[in-house]
Design a protein around this motif. Structure first.
Motif, short mmCIF file in Angstrom:
data_model
loop_
_atom_site.label_atom_id
_atom_site.label_comp_id
_atom_site.label_asym_id
_atom_site.label_seq_id
_atom_site.Cartn_x
_atom_site.Cartn_y
_atom_site.Cartn_z
N LEU A 10 0.81 -1.22 0.00
CA LEU A 10 0.00 0.00 0.00
C LEU A 10 0.85 1.28 0.00
CD1 LEU A 10 -2.79 -1.09 2.50
CD2 LEU A 10 -2.93 -0.95 0.00
N VAL A 11 2.16 1.15 0.08
CA VAL A 11 3.04 2.34 0.05
C VAL A 11 3.00 2.93 -1.36
CG1 VAL A 11 5.40 3.19 0.30
CG2 VAL A 11 4.54 1.40 1.85
N GLU A 12 2.80 4.24 -1.42
CA GLU A 12 2.74 4.93 -2.72
C GLU A 12 3.37 6.31 -2.61
OE1 GLU A 12 -0.59 6.77 -5.83
OE2 GLU A 12 -1.26 5.41 -4.25
N ASP A 13 4.23 6.62 -3.56
CA ASP A 13 4.77 7.96 -3.66
C ASP A 13 3.92 8.73 -4.65
OD1 ASP A 13 6.93 7.73 -1.84
OD2 ASP A 13 8.04 6.59 -3.33
N TRP A 14 3.60 9.94 -4.28
CA TRP A 14 2.66 10.76 -5.02
C TRP A 14 3.11 12.21 -4.86
CZ3 TRP A 14 -1.62 13.85 -2.88
CH2 TRP A 14 -2.60 14.19 -3.82
N GLN A 15 2.45 13.14 -5.53
CA GLN A 15 2.75 14.54 -5.26
C GLN A 15 1.50 15.40 -5.40
OE1 GLN A 15 4.78 16.54 -9.03
NE2 GLN A 15 6.04 14.94 -8.19
N LEU A 16 1.49 16.45 -4.60
CA LEU A 16 0.40 17.41 -4.66
C LEU A 16 0.49 18.17 -5.98
CD1 LEU A 16 0.55 18.89 -1.04
CD2 LEU A 16 -1.10 17.25 -1.94
N PRO A 17 -0.59 18.81 -6.39
CA PRO A 17 -0.55 19.58 -7.65
C PRO A 17 0.57 20.63 -7.69
CG PRO A 17 -2.81 19.31 -6.93
CD PRO A 17 -1.94 18.76 -5.83
N ASP A 18 1.01 21.11 -6.52
CA ASP A 18 2.09 22.11 -6.51
C ASP A 18 3.47 21.47 -6.55
OD1 ASP A 18 2.61 21.14 -3.96
OD2 ASP A 18 2.09 22.99 -2.92
N GLY A 19 3.52 20.13 -6.65
CA GLY A 19 4.79 19.43 -6.75
C GLY A 19 5.33 18.89 -5.43
N TRP A 116 -2.28 21.58 5.19
CA TRP A 116 -2.36 20.76 3.99
C TRP A 116 -3.79 20.58 3.49
CZ3 TRP A 116 2.16 20.42 1.88
CH2 TRP A 116 3.30 20.45 2.69
N GLN A 117 -4.75 21.24 4.10
CA GLN A 117 -6.14 21.11 3.68
C GLN A 117 -6.39 21.83 2.36
OE1 GLN A 117 -8.68 22.34 6.95
NE2 GLN A 117 -7.81 20.80 8.32
N HIS A 118 -7.40 21.36 1.62
CA HIS A 118 -7.84 21.97 0.35
C HIS A 118 -6.76 21.91 -0.73
CE1 HIS A 118 -11.17 23.29 2.77
NE2 HIS A 118 -10.35 23.92 3.57
N ARG A 119 -6.00 20.80 -0.71
CA ARG A 119 -4.94 20.63 -1.71
C ARG A 119 -5.02 19.28 -2.42
NH1 ARG A 119 0.33 22.99 1.26
NH2 ARG A 119 1.18 22.83 -0.83
N GLY A 120 -6.13 18.56 -2.23
CA GLY A 120 -6.31 17.28 -2.90
C GLY A 120 -5.87 16.07 -2.10
N LEU A 121 -5.30 16.30 -0.94
CA LEU A 121 -4.76 15.20 -0.14
C LEU A 121 -5.88 14.32 0.45
CD1 LEU A 121 -2.22 13.87 0.93
CD2 LEU A 121 -2.24 15.50 2.83
N ALA A 122 -6.94 14.93 0.93
CA ALA A 122 -8.04 14.14 1.53
C ALA A 122 -8.66 13.21 0.49
CB ALA A 122 -9.09 15.07 2.12
N SER A 123 -8.88 13.71 -0.69
CA SER A 123 -9.46 12.89 -1.76
C SER A 123 -8.54 11.71 -2.09
CB SER A 123 -9.70 13.76 -3.00
OG SER A 123 -10.28 13.01 -4.02
N LYS A 124 -7.25 11.96 -2.22
CA LYS A 124 -6.28 10.90 -2.54
C LYS A 124 -6.25 9.86 -1.42
CE LYS A 124 -2.80 8.85 -4.60
NZ LYS A 124 -2.97 8.09 -5.83
N LEU A 125 -6.16 10.31 -0.18
CA LEU A 125 -6.11 9.37 0.95
C LEU A 125 -7.39 8.53 1.03
CD1 LEU A 125 -4.51 11.15 4.05
CD2 LEU A 125 -3.80 8.99 3.01
N MET A 126 -8.53 9.17 0.86
CA MET A 126 -9.80 8.43 0.95
C MET A 126 -9.95 7.43 -0.19
SD MET A 126 -11.61 8.71 3.65
CE MET A 126 -13.05 7.86 3.00
N ARG A 127 -9.56 7.80 -1.40
CA ARG A 127 -9.65 6.85 -2.52
C ARG A 127 -8.76 5.63 -2.25
NH1 ARG A 127 -12.44 9.31 -6.65
NH2 ARG A 127 -12.32 11.58 -6.70
N LYS A 128 -7.57 5.87 -1.73
CA LYS A 128 -6.66 4.76 -1.42
C LYS A 128 -7.23 3.91 -0.28
CE LYS A 128 -1.80 3.71 -1.27
NZ LYS A 128 -1.76 2.88 -2.46
N LEU A 129 -7.82 4.54 0.72
CA LEU A 129 -8.43 3.80 1.83
C LEU A 129 -9.61 2.96 1.33
CD1 LEU A 129 -8.23 3.51 5.02
CD2 LEU A 129 -10.22 5.02 5.03
N ILE A 130 -10.44 3.54 0.48
CA ILE A 130 -11.60 2.82 -0.08
C ILE A 130 -11.12 1.59 -0.85
CG2 ILE A 130 -13.42 2.97 -1.82
CD1 ILE A 130 -13.75 5.97 -0.88
N ASP A 131 -10.11 1.76 -1.69
CA ASP A 131 -9.59 0.63 -2.46
C ASP A 131 -9.03 -0.46 -1.55
OD1 ASP A 131 -10.30 1.93 -4.81
OD2 ASP A 131 -8.24 2.58 -5.26
N ALA A 132 -8.29 -0.05 -0.51
CA ALA A 132 -7.71 -1.03 0.42
C ALA A 132 -8.81 -1.75 1.21
CB ALA A 132 -6.74 -0.33 1.37
#
Length: 183
Positions: A10-19, A116-132
């Motif tokens: 489940l480890v994933e490297d990712w980046q926010l829209p700002d890099g 870190w709010q309002h930067r897309g992180l919550a959506s990414k974390l929740m999608r990954k949690l839902i899949d897991a």
């Protein structure tokens, strides 16, 4: 927990829209100090929205949040490097019911540090949690949030959760997501 139990897939490297580089991974027992600093760094409003009360988690609760039984629960944290050290940005978790009848339903929670709010992180974390959760056999994620937590309500709707005010308590809204095992 033995190292073999750690769900390293489940480890994933990712980046926010700002890099900004982000690592999303399951929490470990060794994360206790970092997780404690994360929780203690939340604003009063963010902490209240997460716990639905003004209380702060006690040391034994924080210990429990980092010492995970991966068969029953999962906590995914998002981290980044700051000043040469790993810093926690957010956490999303689910906990299954304890009986065979309730093990297919899991309560979930998410909290993102104020910076870190309002930067897309919550959506990414929740999608990954839902899949897991789906891959682990969870058939429904459910929780409640405050009726005026507009950010959480918007995220829940975006992710397909049903959103319904609790008729027994007008201060909370129930969130539910059925997980299709074939998806």
């Amino acid at each position: 927990m033995p190292a073999l139990d750690y769900p390293s897939h489940l480890v994933e490297d990712w980046q926010l829209p700002d890099g900004t580089p982000v690592r999303i991974r399951p929490i470990r027992a060794e994360d206790l100090a970092m997780h404690t600093a994360f929780v203690n760094g939340l604003s009063k409003e963010t902490g209240y929205r997460r716990l639905l009360s003004p209380r702060t988690p006690q040391p034994d609760e924080l210990w429990r949040m980092t010492h995970i039984d991966y068969d029953r629960e999962l906590a995914l944290i998002a981290t980044t490097m700051a000043d040469g050290a790993e810093q926690q940005m957010g956490v999303a978790r689910y906990v299954r019911g304890e009986t065979p009848e309730t093990a297919q339903v899991a309560e979930f929670a998410i909290v993102i540090a104020d910076a870190w709010q309002h930067r897309g992180l919550a959506s990414k974390l929740m999608r990954k949690l839902i899949d897991a959760a789906r891959a682990a056999g969870v058939r429904q994620l459910a929780d409640i949030t405050l009726y005026d937590n507009t950010a959480m309500l918007a995220l829940a709707r975006k992710l397909g959760f049903s959103v319904q005010r609790d008729p027994g308590n007008p201060n909370v809204t129930r969130l539910r997501l059925a997980l299709d095992p074939a998806a």
